[in-house]
Every structure is written in structure tokens, then in C-alpha cells.
Design a protein around this motif. Structure first.
Motif, PDB file in Angstrom:
ATOM      1  N   ASP A   1      46.002 -39.061  48.101  1.00 49.90           N
ATOM      2  CA  ASP A   1      47.430 -39.397  47.854  1.00 49.90           C
ATOM      3  C   ASP A   1      48.548 -38.050  48.046  1.00 49.90           C
ATOM      4  O   ASP A   1      49.791 -38.383  47.491  1.00 49.90           O
TER       5      ASP A   1
ATOM      6  N   LYS B   1      51.880 -45.544  43.986  1.00 50.15           N
ATOM      7  CA  LYS B   1      52.265 -44.179  44.896  1.00 50.15           C
ATOM      8  C   LYS B   1      52.642 -43.392  45.691  1.00 50.15           C
ATOM      9  O   LYS B   1      52.919 -41.512  45.911  1.00 50.15           O
TER      10      LYS B   1
ATOM     11  N   THR C   1      47.602 -39.433  40.502  1.00 56.12           N
ATOM     12  CA  THR C   1      48.348 -40.908  40.846  1.00 56.12           C
ATOM     13  C   THR C   1      46.814 -41.285  40.299  1.00 56.12           C
ATOM     14  O   THR C   1      46.684 -42.944  40.611  1.00 56.12           O
ATOM     15  N   ASN C   2      46.244 -41.332  39.477  1.00 52.71           N
ATOM     16  CA  ASN C   2      44.887 -42.055  39.051  1.00 52.71           C
ATOM     17  C   ASN C   2      45.321 -43.469  38.021  1.00 52.71           C
ATOM     18  O   ASN C   2      46.654 -43.093  37.203  1.00 52.71           O
TER      19      ASN C   2
ATOM     20  N   ILE D   1      48.773 -28.899  40.743  1.00 57.41           N
ATOM     21  CA  ILE D   1      48.149 -30.508  40.246  1.00 57.41           C
ATOM     22  C   ILE D   1      46.491 -30.176  40.292  1.00 57.41           C
ATOM     23  O   ILE D   1      46.076 -29.834  41.443  1.00 57.41           O
TER      24      ILE D   1
ATOM     25  N   GLN E   1      41.808 -37.459  44.152  1.00 59.44           N
ATOM     26  CA  GLN E   1      42.165 -38.668  45.589  1.00 59.44           C
ATOM     27  C   GLN E   1      43.076 -37.528  46.776  1.00 59.44           C
ATOM     28  O   GLN E   1      44.472 -37.267  46.440  1.00 59.44           O
TER      29      GLN E   1
ATOM     30  N   ASP F   1      46.821 -33.194  35.891  1.00 56.56           N
ATOM     31  CA  ASP F   1      46.191 -33.553  36.015  1.00 56.56           C
ATOM     32  C   ASP F   1      45.938 -35.459  36.235  1.00 56.56           C
ATOM     33  O   ASP F   1      45.871 -36.245  35.920  1.00 56.56           O
ATOM     34  N   GLU F   2      45.007 -35.503  37.884  1.00 54.76           N
ATOM     35  CA  GLU F   2      44.573 -36.472  37.835  1.00 54.76           C
ATOM     36  C   GLU F   2      45.951 -37.944  38.541  1.00 54.76           C
ATOM     37  O   GLU F   2      46.117 -38.719  37.444  1.00 54.76           O
TER      38      GLU F   2
ATOM     39  N   THR G   1      43.023 -32.788  41.496  1.00 53.24           N
ATOM     40  CA  THR G   1      42.719 -34.327  41.459  1.00 53.24           C
ATOM     41  C   THR G   1      41.954 -35.017  42.804  1.00 53.24           C
ATOM     42  O   THR G   1      40.841 -33.839  43.210  1.00 53.24           O
TER      43      THR G   1
ATOM     44  N   GLU H   1      44.837 -36.237  32.080  1.00 55.25           N
ATOM     45  CA  GLU H   1      44.361 -37.806  32.800  1.00 55.25           C
ATOM     46  C   GLU H   1      43.947 -38.904  31.966  1.00 55.25           C
ATOM     47  O   GLU H   1      44.176 -40.060  32.767  1.00 55.25           O
TER      48      GLU H   1
END
Length: 270
Positions: free
Chosen positions: A189, A163, A155-156, A182, A186, A152-153, A184, A82
């Protein structure tokens, strides 16, 4: 591909984060690892990647013990954290310096993905925004063609159009012998991407199921009231309630957020 047996882990002298943790993952899936803040998702990913070491128990990934960090293991695993650091260099120089560590690196795929993200190959990494850097690293990770991708996260930092591109690229770039793990917060997403879900809570995997199995056994829908006696779990929503009902063999799209909330509140579905 990933086999974890009786895993115990804690950070220094803190209370054990994992105790007798067990699970197995095979290639050919995109698995979503979900959990509340502090559940240990990032620690578990780092244990799988060999960046943290277990106190007790066994971790085997692709026939290797990750903690040994052997070259044969490292060339098959890519971990996208992340939080990351990128050197003050150009995209071309970064690719030239790092692609050689991955024998299956696909330079044409890398170019294609950067084009989709609208990132010129001539850009300097130190002049790019956080979101642009994230898109570059996503592109690089998929281009490695590693057997195991740990995201790790991912789409942050991405805007809504990015996205969408991420989901399309990930779905289109994977081979049957690859596994994507993955983590997340989110959920929305990635809910149309993942085909297996694992929920981590209180140091345990409290749910580990194929999405198809969940959709066959349960129905996720909205109702104007709570008069039905079959409701397993519900939450208030505009105009009524989001509910989980027995599926009775009728497939429905899985509401990941509703499922996660139900599981972490102690609802036993399996």
C-alpha cells in the motif's frame, strides 16, 4: 527532527522491548517503519509522540522531550493510531473543536480531501463506517500541516480505490519541512510512497536506508531458475523466483516485501 539515543523501554515488568536503540530522522521524507507483529512498532511511535515514556535514554523530537507533552510540541505533532475513538458529533463540529489546536490547520485542504474521499461535510461521525472514519482522520491529519505526522496502519479499513486516493493525497499535501513516519504491515500500500525504510527487529533497527540507495546497490527481479551465483536472497514465485542481486550501479524498483523478508531472516545487505 527525531533523535533517539540509547533508548531503553519495557512494558511494566516484561522483558525489555528496546535496549540501546538509536536512530535519527530529518524532515523532508516519508519513512516507512516495518517489523513483524510484536516488534514494538506501535510502542516506538507512541514513545516518539510522548504517549509512552522511556526507561532510560533520550528522545528529542522537534527540539522537545515528548514525555513533557508541552503545547509547543503537541501543536507540531499529529498521531493517527490504528485503533481510535471518535465522539458522537458532526464532522463540522469536530473540525471546529479540534482544528484550533494546530496553528497551521488548512480548512480548504480539509474540504478538498473530504471531497476526494466522497465524504460530505455534513456527515455525523457516529453514523459513519470504520473505513469512512479512517478517511476522515487521514484528511484531518494532513490538514493539520504538522511538522511530524505519525500514521499507524493508515490503510487498514480502506478499500482499494480509497488506498489509491490516500497515496495521491499524501504525496501531494506534504511540504519539504514535514516528516511522515508510517508504520504498516501492508507494504504494497505504501511502497511507492516512502523514500526511506526502517526495519525493526529484536529491539533493534536492523535496516535504515534511503530507497534510492537500496535501488542503486541491489537489483530486484524474477528469474526462471537459481543458476546465478550472484543471488543474495530468493523466494519462490509463480513461474520462478523473486530474487535480490547485486545492483552494480543499475537502479531497479525496490521490492519492499522481498527486502523485508530478507532482512528479518538475517540477510546482511549493508
Amino acid at each position: 527532527m527525531i533523535n533517539i539515543h540509547s533508548l531503553e523501554f519495557s512494558h511494566l515488568k516484561r522483558e525489555k522491548l528496546f535496549q540501546n536503540l538509536n536512530f535519527r530522522l530529518e524532515p523532508g521524507s516519508i519513512t516507512g517503519l516495518l517489523g513483524k507483529n510484536g516488534a514494538g512498532k506501535t510502542s516506538l511511535l507512541k514513545l516518539v509522540a510522548g504517549m509512552l515514556f522511556p526507561r532510560n535514554g533520550e528522545i528529542e523530537v522537534l527540539g522537545h522531550k515528548p514525555k513533557k507533552r508541552q503545547p509547543g510540541f503537541l501543536e507540531m505533532v499529529y498521531y493517527l493510531p490504528e485503533e481510535f475513538f471518535l465522539p458522537n458529533t458532526s464532522i463540522k463540529n469536530y473540525i471546529k473543536a479540534n482544528s484550533g489546536f494546530y496553528p497551521s490547520f488548512d480548512h480548504e485542504l480539509m474540504k478538498h480531501q473530504l471531497q476526494k474521499f466522497e465524504i460530505p461535510m455534513g456527515n455525523r461521525l457516529d453514523k459513519m463506517s470504520y473505513g469512512q472514519k479512517k478517511k476522515f482522520l487521514i484528511s484531518f491529519s494532513l490538514a493539520t500541516k504538522c511538522k511530524l505526522l505519525i500514521l499507524d496502519e493508515p490503510t487498514n479499513g480502506l478499500d482499494i480505490p480509497s488506498k489509491t486516493i490516500f497515496r495521491k493525497l499524501l504525496a501531494g499535501a506534504l511540504a519539504d519541512d514535514q516528516l511522515v513516519l508510517i508504520s504498516t504491515h501492508q507494504i504494497k500500500d505504501v511502497e511507492n510512497l516512502i523514500d526511506r525504510i526502517m526495519v525493526l527487529s529484536n529491539g533493534e533497527i536492523v535496516l535504515d536506508q534511503e530507497i534510492l540507495d537500496i535501488s542503486d546497490k541491489f537489483r530486484f527481479t524474477t528469474m526462471p531458475d537459481l543458476t546465478s551465483k550472484d543471488i543474495i536472497y530468493h523466494e519462490t514465485s509463480p513461474g520462478g523466483y523473486r530474487v535480490i542481486l547485486p545492483g552494480a550501479g543499475n537502479s531497479s524498483q525496490v521490492d519492499m516485501e522481498l527486502l523485508f523478508n530478507a532482512i528479518t531472516k538475517g540477510i546482511k545487505l549493508f
